[in-house]
Design an enzyme around this catalytic site. Sequence first.
Site, short mmCIF file in Angstrom:
data_model
loop_
_atom_site.label_atom_id
_atom_site.label_comp_id
_atom_site.label_asym_id
_atom_site.label_seq_id
_atom_site.Cartn_x
_atom_site.Cartn_y
_atom_site.Cartn_z
N SER A 1 1.47 1.84 5.37
CA SER A 1 1.73 1.67 3.95
C SER A 1 0.43 1.30 3.24
O SER A 1 -0.53 2.05 3.28
CB SER A 1 2.84 0.63 3.74
OG SER A 1 3.35 0.67 2.44
N HIS B 1 10.98 4.70 4.46
CA HIS B 1 9.71 3.99 4.58
C HIS B 1 9.60 3.25 5.92
O HIS B 1 8.51 3.14 6.48
CB HIS B 1 9.58 2.98 3.43
CG HIS B 1 8.21 2.40 3.30
ND1 HIS B 1 7.11 3.15 2.98
CD2 HIS B 1 7.76 1.12 3.44
CE1 HIS B 1 6.04 2.37 2.92
NE2 HIS B 1 6.41 1.14 3.20
N ASP C 1 10.95 8.82 2.24
CA ASP C 1 10.33 7.56 1.83
C ASP C 1 10.22 7.52 0.31
O ASP C 1 9.67 8.45 -0.31
CB ASP C 1 8.94 7.46 2.47
CG ASP C 1 8.31 6.09 2.33
OD1 ASP C 1 8.80 5.29 1.51
OD2 ASP C 1 7.34 5.83 3.04
#
Length: 734
Positions: free
Chosen positions: A579, A700, A665
């Site tokens: 991320s 995610h 995501d």
Amino acid sequence: MQSPTGAPAASGATPAAPPAAPPVAPPIAQTRPSERTLHGEVRVDEYEWLRDKDDPATTAYLEAENAWTQSRTAHLADLRQAIFDEIKARTFETDLSVPSRIRGHWYYSRSFEGKEYGASCRVPVTDPDDWTPPKPAEDCTVDEPALPGEHVLLDLNVLAEGHEFFSLGGSSVSPDETLVAYATDVVGDERYTIRVLDLRTGDLLPDEITGTLGGATWDRAGEHFYYATVDDSWRPDKIWRHRLGTSREDDVLVHHETDARFWIGVGRSRSDRYLMVVAGSKTTTEYRVLDADDPEGTFEVFHPREQDLEYHLEHAVIGGEDVFLVMHNGSGPDFELARTPVRPTPRADWEPVIPHDPSVRLEDVDAFAGHLVVHQRTNGLTQLRILELGEGGITDDYQVGFDDEVYTIGSGGNPEFAQPVVRFGYTTLATPGGVHSYDVRTRETTLLKQTRVRDFDPAAYEQHRTWATSQDGTRVPISIVVPAGAPRDGSVPFLLYGYGAYEMSTDPYFSIARLSMLDRGAGFAIAHVRGGGEMGRHWYEDGKLAHKQHTFTDFAACARHLVAEGWTSHDRLVAEGGSAGGLLIGAVANQAPELFAGLVAQVPFVDALTSMLDSSLPLTVMEYEEWGNPEDDAEAYRTIRAYAPYDNVAAHDYPPILAESSLNDTRVLYVEASKWVARLRARATGRRDFLLKTEMSAGHGGVSGRYKAWHDRAFTLAWVLDRMGLADAPGHAS
């Protein structure tokens, strides 16, 4: 006739085509240049077309990349299976959590061998004066109760049936303990559906609310619950009140947050006395409060939002007086704990309980009938602080401590206001997580449960804390775990992990999967770089906005330090981040590719400038105070432009890179990783060994289900070990 799978082909059916031959070259993405002029720069993006999920060419490209990745890692199939088997063998698949007491029941979760998901259960409290949790039978079968009188509330395996992806967004039992509201996501886009189950009958109530953020907060009577919904950019912007048995169309809008920088949430104080709606940006907070006995009343602002003032509100009873505890940064960046009356109160009247101390970062406070628990950190380590309460107020102030050099401690599972004990978790890089109970009355600590790990010897590993010196002279902590007796001659391969954003601290933690790497002779390190919160608020401030480059120079300094101190060598050092940590990986790939033998970027935020220029994307406007607003601010544009990984891909000889993303995501879109890999292939020189792995049914957090997650981690670790030269090293089980 036999089909290629060995099953008889249906009469008259066309035989299935043989498996496609593995690709012999990596896919080359089409170039469809698009231009945008801003702040005097013409920016050309040849791969932005990949953002269109519905374009067949996008799907074809992602599938071609997956096929190439599968082909290039086919030689690691046995290693992947071995790592998966090791994770599985070490894990007690049938296990239980330590029960937590909520009102009249003890609640706990169960996992079962062979099952992807677990179940939540409860049993009645038999002795109201006994706060010692019952000890469930740990090795009971799926069909056996772990405790007498066990009631299974939610079996997630049943809820997940028929879905390739499943996530429980949260569950909440009503105050009278007859209902449970729970939220599920079966796509991976974090849009949850709330349902209500009658625990007496096992029947679902007709109440069903789609498109929520997940989770529900009951009023005190259990007649209403509150929930949040998001706007088109995935910002939680509305809080609603739902009365059981009524249509969603009749739900009441409690608060609508119109400032696009702010998100909102709703909860109830541990004392059950107050409902609270919080609105927060990256730098500013505002609470609204309502008596929980008056759910249809009007929420009242405790202290109106004031730019750069952050505060957290908790209800407590001190010296027989109801008060609000306010954890705030109005007296200094590392926060102060204050008390006020239970009503709107100007900041000038906030009375300090723990004054601001620049050497101690106060992070949170939990209030109980007889004590307060303060979460804080000093010198990069977490701490628990107890403030005992008596008739005259606070009677003592001390810490619950441990002696390890590197550790993580934090309280949790403490839902009851009246409880005299503090439950907390404790772990290190070499110590499986343990659940402890601290009795405030006797000051005794009891280990309730430690994560069981088969064939594990803590003496086989050692851990250390060392400090690198960054480019500007700042000392950066590094947490390390290695096999016991590992030499300091540069021969040990290492995986260096980093994050460095949002003031999120990457504190030391134990990992069963990591043992498969350590047992093959590798070490693991966490670089606690600026942008995180490990060293206090200044550590965060010095790694965001105009100072974001410090995150990357810190990480590079940590890599150089590990080599200079003999922990490893550059040709054995692999780095990993996900991320915002994927942004870190992408940036150091451009700025210091020579430091690493391989890089892993998971759901990576590598196209930061494009994302921050699009206010319609999820989270963008809320992120302006983290990254800057490059559309309106030329300086912010230049700052992000200077480090954004996608924009700075150049003719370098990059180390091998594995990029992993998920199609659904909503936080970091799949297109960021796919564009990045496409441009790397087009511009890089030398090895050009780049792999893109896109999960086509995940969000995610990656795939759902623990076995899928283990396979996913085994894939990554096998690639990492290959880069380290340890693909043929025997594992512990060997």
